[in-house]
Design a protein around this motif. Structure first.
Motif, PDB file in Angstrom:
ATOM      1  N   LEU A 118       0.844  -1.189   0.000  1.00 47.38           N
ATOM      2  CA  LEU A 118       0.000   0.000   0.000  1.00 47.38           C
ATOM      3  C   LEU A 118       0.881   1.241   0.000  1.00 47.38           C
ATOM      4  CD1 LEU A 118      -2.966   1.078   0.439  1.00 47.38           C
ATOM      5  CD2 LEU A 118      -2.545   0.803   2.891  1.00 47.38           C
ATOM      6  N   TYR A 167      -2.728   0.058  -4.449  1.00 45.53           N
ATOM      7  CA  TYR A 167      -3.026  -1.134  -3.657  1.00 45.53           C
ATOM      8  C   TYR A 167      -2.523  -2.395  -4.368  1.00 45.53           C
ATOM      9  CZ  TYR A 167      -6.625   2.083  -1.838  1.00 45.53           C
ATOM     10  OH  TYR A 167      -7.312   3.154  -1.327  1.00 45.53           O
ATOM     11  N   CYS A 200       1.934   1.382   5.447  1.00 43.11           N
ATOM     12  CA  CYS A 200       1.710   2.151   4.227  1.00 43.11           C
ATOM     13  C   CYS A 200       2.941   3.003   3.948  1.00 43.11           C
ATOM     14  CB  CYS A 200       0.471   3.037   4.383  1.00 43.11           C
ATOM     15  SG  CYS A 200       0.122   4.150   3.007  1.00 43.11           S
TER      16      CYS A 200
END
Length: 329
Positions: A118, A167, A200
């Motif tokens: 991500l 993603y 992330c």
């Protein structure tokens, strides 16, 4: 033609006025191992023919058409098509917005170098003239769990939107995108995806240009269902948060209750929302003295004040909301 490494999904509904600018920005990406899937969601303007023309003129673009089913169903149809094309990564774009030319390249480098599934970046807004494209960063900042979940809820740079993120294909599921909500569906989709990710990669540049106009989602008045949907999203987030993040999530939840009440009070037709407003006032009152909610140390002072005014000075607060909170009226 390179294999499809990234599938970019663009839901299209009556967006003919903006679609060419959107797809031109996608076509100009430095990263060229992508396919862009234009999902016409039963448009009644020139969008269907425009989608077909764009796909006919550039083999990296694919046009799909479906009866009007909403943005969630359109994104899910794009997800299925991207999997059929062998996409290993997914990105999203609204049909009236613009990509920075380095967006895909920068986010792809971030996930590749970090090993995370991500990545995201900041976004900026514009009305008529798109902002100048700033230089993309060479490095990214790593948000390890649960810091990435906290950032999703509280950091405007990360934001709730799907469109400023990249993603991994195996991170997304159809039920994440088509989650039964018409409002805050992107927040709930992101929460579920972020929960499944160990962290992330954050790229500190405005890689996404969000167009604001009279018909954009951020300016449309919201119906009563929107209040219910947003409460459902907040309730699921609260119920599924990891223990280490509970205080932060409780602050987010109570702030959402107060914010939704203000959204109703700023409306000229607030009486149409009287059931929702009563339920919100009951919830706000019940949590006012709760150390996890109304007295949560992470709750901003402005929200504490707003909650007090909602409960104890409703006429004054309604006047203030209608006078100073002009959006969503």
């Amino acid at each position: 033609m390179k294999p499809c490494e990234i599938a970019v999904i663009v839901p299209v509904y009556n967006a003919a006025a903006y679609l060419t600018a959107c797809t031109d920005a996608i076509a100009a990406q430095k990263f060229d191992g992508f396919r862009c899937i234009l999902v016409d969601d039963g448009s009644t303007d020139g969008s269907p023919a425009l989608c077909d023309a764009i796909a006919a003129g550039d083999q990296r673009f694919v046009a799909l058409h479906q009866p009007n089913s909403g943005v969630c169903a359109a994104r899910t149809a794009g997800l299925r098509q991207g999997r059929a094309l062998g996409a290993r990564w997914f990105a999203f774009c609204d049909a009236d917005d613009l990509y920075h030319p380095d967006l895909l390249d920068t986010l792809y480098a971030a996930v590749t170098n970090s090993g995370l599934p991500l990545a995201c970046c900041r976004y900026d807004t514009f009305a008529d003239t798109p902002p100048a494209d700033a230089a993309a960063p060479e490095n990214c900042r790593i948000l390890r769990g649960p810091a990435h979940l906290d950032a999703l809820l509280h950091d405007h740079a990360v934001d709730y939107g799907l469109w400023n993120k990249l993603y991994a294909a195996d991170l997304l599921r159809e039920d994440m995108l088509d989650n039964g909500l018409a409002y805050n569906e992107d927040l709930l989709a992101n929460w579920r995806a972020f929960l499944a990710a160990p962290g992330c990669a954050f790229c500190d540049f405005a890689g996404y240009h969000y167009r604001q106009h009279a018909d954009s989602a951020s300016h449309r008045a919201l119906p009563p269902q929107s209040i219910d949907d947003q409460r459902r999203a907040a309730a699921e987030i609260r119920a599924t948060a990891p223990a280490a993040l509970q205080e932060s999530v409780n602050a987010f939840y109570y702030e959402k209750l107060v914010y939704l009440a203000s959204m109703i009070l700023r409306r000229a037709n607030a009486d149409a929302y009287r059931v929702q407003l009563y339920e919100l006032q009951v919830a706000i009152r019940a949590g006012a003295r709760d150390p996890q909610l109304g007295r949560n140390p992470q709750l901003p002072r402005s929200i504490r004040l707003s909650a007090f005014l909602t409960l104890h000075m409703p006429r004054l607060w309604r006047w203030a909301c209608r006078t100073f909170l002009k959006d969503r009226q």
